[in-house]
Design a protein around this motif. Structure first.
Motif, PDB file in Angstrom:
ATOM      1  N   LEU A 161       1.037  -1.093  -0.110  1.00  0.00           N
ATOM      2  CA  LEU A 161      -0.291   0.503  -0.344  1.00  0.00           C
ATOM      3  C   LEU A 161       1.243   1.441  -0.747  1.00  0.00           C
ATOM      4  N   ILE A 162       2.077   1.314   0.858  1.00  0.00           N
ATOM      5  CA  ILE A 162       2.898   2.904   1.090  1.00  0.00           C
ATOM      6  C   ILE A 162       3.698   2.662  -0.216  1.00  0.00           C
ATOM      7  N   GLU A 163       3.868   1.530  -0.940  1.00  0.00           N
ATOM      8  CA  GLU A 163       4.848   1.705  -2.063  1.00  0.00           C
ATOM      9  C   GLU A 163       3.604   2.045  -3.121  1.00  0.00           C
ATOM     10  N   ALA A 164       2.526   1.890  -3.198  1.00  0.00           N
ATOM     11  CA  ALA A 164       1.679   2.069  -4.436  1.00  0.00           C
ATOM     12  C   ALA A 164       1.141   3.743  -3.910  1.00  0.00           C
ATOM     13  N   LEU A 165       1.007   3.872  -3.067  1.00  0.00           N
ATOM     14  CA  LEU A 165       0.837   5.559  -2.652  1.00  0.00           C
ATOM     15  C   LEU A 165       1.742   6.245  -3.121  1.00  0.00           C
ATOM     16  N   ASN A 166       3.055   6.025  -2.592  1.00  0.00           N
ATOM     17  CA  ASN A 166       4.312   6.321  -2.713  1.00  0.00           C
ATOM     18  C   ASN A 166       4.288   6.828  -4.334  1.00  0.00           C
ATOM     19  N   ASP A 167       4.004   5.877  -5.097  1.00  0.00           N
ATOM     20  CA  ASP A 167       4.216   6.326  -6.904  1.00  0.00           C
ATOM     21  C   ASP A 167       2.279   6.597  -7.648  1.00  0.00           C
ATOM     22  N   THR A 168       2.133   7.138  -6.687  1.00  0.00           N
ATOM     23  CA  THR A 168       0.305   7.686  -7.207  1.00  0.00           C
ATOM     24  C   THR A 168       0.952   8.735  -6.780  1.00  0.00           C
ATOM     25  N   PHE A 169       1.141   9.136  -5.461  1.00  0.00           N
ATOM     26  CA  PHE A 169       1.779  11.223  -5.222  1.00  0.00           C
ATOM     27  C   PHE A 169       3.048  11.665  -5.758  1.00  0.00           C
ATOM     28  N   GLU A 170       3.413  10.704  -6.280  1.00  0.00           N
ATOM     29  CA  GLU A 170       4.864  11.487  -6.853  1.00  0.00           C
ATOM     30  C   GLU A 170       4.749  12.676  -8.098  1.00  0.00           C
ATOM     31  N   THR A 171       3.850  11.676  -8.842  1.00  0.00           N
ATOM     32  CA  THR A 171       3.509  12.386  -9.995  1.00  0.00           C
ATOM     33  C   THR A 171       2.249  12.902 -10.073  1.00  0.00           C
ATOM     34  N   GLY A 172       1.885  13.782  -8.924  1.00  0.00           N
ATOM     35  CA  GLY A 172       1.373  14.767  -9.128  1.00  0.00           C
ATOM     36  C   GLY A 172      -0.661  14.297  -8.917  1.00  0.00           C
ATOM     37  N   VAL A 173      -1.356  14.801  -8.153  1.00  0.00           N
ATOM     38  CA  VAL A 173      -3.255  14.432  -8.266  1.00  0.00           C
ATOM     39  C   VAL A 173      -4.184  15.455  -8.290  1.00  0.00           C
ATOM     40  N   ARG A 174      -4.165  15.819  -9.301  1.00  0.00           N
ATOM     41  CA  ARG A 174      -5.104  16.871  -9.377  1.00  0.00           C
ATOM     42  C   ARG A 174      -6.235  16.612  -9.751  1.00  0.00           C
ATOM     43  N   THR A 175      -7.397  17.459  -9.054  1.00  0.00           N
ATOM     44  CA  THR A 175      -8.571  17.674  -8.411  1.00  0.00           C
ATOM     45  C   THR A 175      -9.375  16.427  -9.671  1.00  0.00           C
TER      46      THR A 175
END
Length: 702
Positions: A161-175
């Protein structure tokens, strides 16, 4: 005053003619044709742009598209990322803490009847210690599943889970991309080797944890758009660029480009015409100044001015003809023998005039070879023409025959080659070895064409206009000339006298900067009239009785006085140049035949001095004045039985003083400083001729 007005009128008319010729010959290089065409018709010919101009409307469109293509700039918030990851870690840490508490409780309690803690109780305990946002975002079922999950499996799930969240947040999450980001995290979890039950729980947690962490940055976005706008190159329509080809349809875009470059506007042609007129007016002013200088220096000699007009017409017309066949890819202007003009001018007129006109011809060449692009000058052609002409002027020196012109052509070739090579190496284009040899060959051809044309045209100016050049003077100085042969055979004493006068005159003229060669040749021919009655002149009276002893002084005077004019008539019949004829006419000025005058006065007290004076005119050039002096000096010194330095100096000084007091030098441009230098030079030359010699002892007869 009247002569001055005539000279100014001649200069004005000549300048006007040359200026108009320059204007009309360069007219086509600045004038652009305009078209009367309609939209959506077919072009009857290929139309090119006459100017360089920016298509501002197209540039704005391109800039607008570029700015619009710039994406919004966002900043990824580390604070939000760390906060969401902390929530995920908090869930697992809280469960681990509850398990630790349960173990401690079991160890401390010895009651065997104590009931185990239920899952529901663990969830409630968990909700008590978790953050409110977690308890509100996750359901009890998710928490219950995590609580019941074995520790090893839970720890493994946590890492995924932590690895998946890091990968997702690294590219930036817009609205607008929260859902896609959540799906991305879920895909990463699904690709793991965990059980479906675990992945389902982790997916729920990922759905809770993934939120917007990329925040819009208005300042960065604005800067990025400004940078993009400034990086857009202006859309230029280049001079010579094809706007529409023959047969193509005149679209709105093509029509606007035609309008932009001025091909639909007749009024636009007015400005290049004004500019050309101003430039030609400036060049004509320099021409007028130079023609005025020539007119003053050569006493209003029309032949010199006419030669300037003819040479200008020849060289400028030659450039215009070559320009018709010259394109941007075929630089034939390198072959133009433009130096012909300055070679002729230096030979026929003066080196100063050649330099002035070389600059004018180079400027005209830069206009004529501008590829019919109004407002532009071919600077490369202008520099090449100027350096080539200056080289011709410099290398044409010590003219002894027509070979000197070919030698000057060799010097021009070297300068032309160096100039062309400098153009090649200064450019960023790559040239093949063959191109370098071709360009160099152009320079050699131009130089030798200039030399050959000069040799071919020089006799025309010498014969038709009667202009005297150094080469013509050298031809006239040849002993094989018919008149000089006549002088040698019929009046040998006069011939020797003329040679001596020539040596003295040439040396004196060169000392004061006059034309020594002209003085030498003029001295050769100045007494040609004595061949009519050679025995009446003392230098030709060898072993004969003096015929003047049996005739009256008046008759003797008439014979002597007539020889300059008899000689002038003879020279005119043989088409000898005017400068030589003038020297023959002027070399005695209006001097008095003192011997015959005083002899006649002994018999007739009423005799008039005018009857025994030459009619003139007085010497009007430096060369004629110096020959006038040297003629008398040579005759006087030759009559000395024992010439010494003191006697020579006394004779030279007395003759020069006599010519000054008698007014014979009033019309000549000689100054007192010139006369002092002439005096010293003649004295030094005569001392060298009549230096004392060693008397060798004679062998006694036995």
């Amino acid at each position: 005053m009247q002569n001055l007005r005539k000279n100014w009128l001649l200069v004005f008319i000549s300048t006007l003619f040359i200026g108009l010729f320059f204007f009309f010959i360069t007219w086509g290089n600045i004038h652009t044709e305009t078209y009367n065409i309609e939209r959506f018709t077919n072009a009857s010919e290929t139309i090119r742009s006459p100017i360089n101009i920016e298509n501002e409307q197209e540039t704005q469109r391109k800039t607008r598209e570029t700015v619009q293509s710039v994406e919004d700039r966002f900043n990824i918030s580390e604070e939000i990322t760390n906060e969401r990851l902390a929530y995920a870690n908090e869930i697992f840490e809280a469960i681990s803490k509850i398990e630790e508490e349960e173990l401690v409780s079991e160890e401390e309690s010895n009651d065997a009847t104590r009931l185990p803690v239920t899952t529901q109780e663990k969830v409630q305990r968990l909700k008590q210690i978790l953050s409110d946002e977690i308890t509100e975002g996750l359901s009890d079922n998710v928490l219950a599943t995590l609580v019941e999950m074995p520790k090893e499996q839970r720890e493994e799930g946590k890492e995924v889970l932590i690895e998946a969240l890091n990968d997702t947040f690294e590219t930036g999450v817009r609205t607008e991309s929260v859902e896609s980001a959540t799906s991305h995290a879920n895909e990463l979890i699904a690709y793991s080797e965990l059980d479906s039950e675990v992945t389902e729980v982790l997916t729920d947690i990922a759905g809770f944890a993934v939120v917007e962490n990329s925040i819009y940055d208005a300042e960065r976005t604005s800067e990025a758009r400004k940078d993009a706008a400034s990086s857009v190159e202006p859309v230029m329509i280049r001079a010579g660029e094809i706007i529409v080809r023959e047969g193509q349809t005149i679209t709105n875009e093509v029509y606007e480009e035609l309008k932009l470059v001025g091909l639909l506007n007749n009024q636009r042609n007015l400005y290049p015409i004004i500019g050309l007129a101003l430039l030609i007016l400036l060049l004509a002013s320099f021409v007028a100044y130079e023609l005025n200088w020539i007119s003053k220096r050569f006493k209003g000699d029309k032949r010199k001015i006419v030669s300037i007009i003819l040479i200008s017409i020849i060289v400028v017309s030659l450039m215009k003809i070559v320009s018709i066949y010259t394109t941007q890819s075929n630089q034939l202007f390198f072959v133009v023998p433009l130096a012909t003009g300055v070679l002729l001018i230096k030979q026929l007129i003066h080196e100063r005039s050649a330099i002035v006109l070389s600059v004018i011809y180079a400027i005209l060449g830069s206009i004529i070879f501008n590829h019919q692009i109004p407002g532009s000058l071919n600077v490369e052609a202008g520099i090449y023409f100027l350096l080539s002409q200056l080289a011709a002027i410099i290398f044409l020196m010590n003219v002894k025959d027509r070979m000197a012109i070919l030698k000057a052509g060799a010097g021009m070739s070297a300068v032309n080659i160096v100039t062309l090579l400098s153009f090649i190496f200064l450019s960023f284009e790559k040239y093949a070895i063959g191109d370098i040899f071709i360009q160099s060959a152009y320079g050699v051809v131009a130089a030798f064409l200039s030399a050959v044309l000069t040799i071919g045209l020089l006799p025309f100016f010498e014969t038709v206009l009667g202009i005297l050049s150094d080469i013509k003077l050298l031809q006239l100085s040849s002993p094989n000339q018919p008149l000089l042969k006549k002088l040698l055979t019929e009046a040998p004493g006069t011939y020797h006298h003329s040679i001596m006068v020539a040596n003295l005159s040439e040396t004196a003229c060169e000392a004061i900067g006059a034309n020594g060669l002209l003085a030498r040749v003029g001295a050769y021919y100045h007494d040609m009239g004595k061949t009519v009655r050679p025995h009446y002149f003392i230098e030709n009276q060898l072993a004969i009785k003096n015929p003047h002893d049996v005739i009256s002084p008046a008759e003797s005077a008439d014979i002597i006085i007539s020889h300059p004019y008899d000689g002038a008539d003879m020279l005119k019949k043989h088409r000898i140049p005017k400068e030589i004829v003038d020297i023959a006419t002027q070399h005695h000025g209006t001097t008095l035949l003192k011997y015959f005058y005083y002899k006649e006065k002994e018999k007739n007290k009423e005799v008039k001095e005018e009857s025994f004076r030459y009619p003139g005119p007085k010497p009007q050039t430096k060369e004629a004045a110096i020959i006038c002096i040297c003629d008398s000096v040579e005759a006087a010194v030759r009559s000395l039985k024992e010439p010494t330095e003191e006697k020579i100096e006394d004779i030279v000084v007395s003759i020069i003083r006599d010519r000054m007091t008698d007014g014979q030098l009033d019309k000549s441009p000689l100054t007192l400083e010139d006369l002092n230098l002439v005096q010293r030079t003649i004295c030094d030359t005569l001392k060298g001729i009549f230096h004392s010699r060693i008397q060798y002892p004679m062998k006694e007869a036995k």
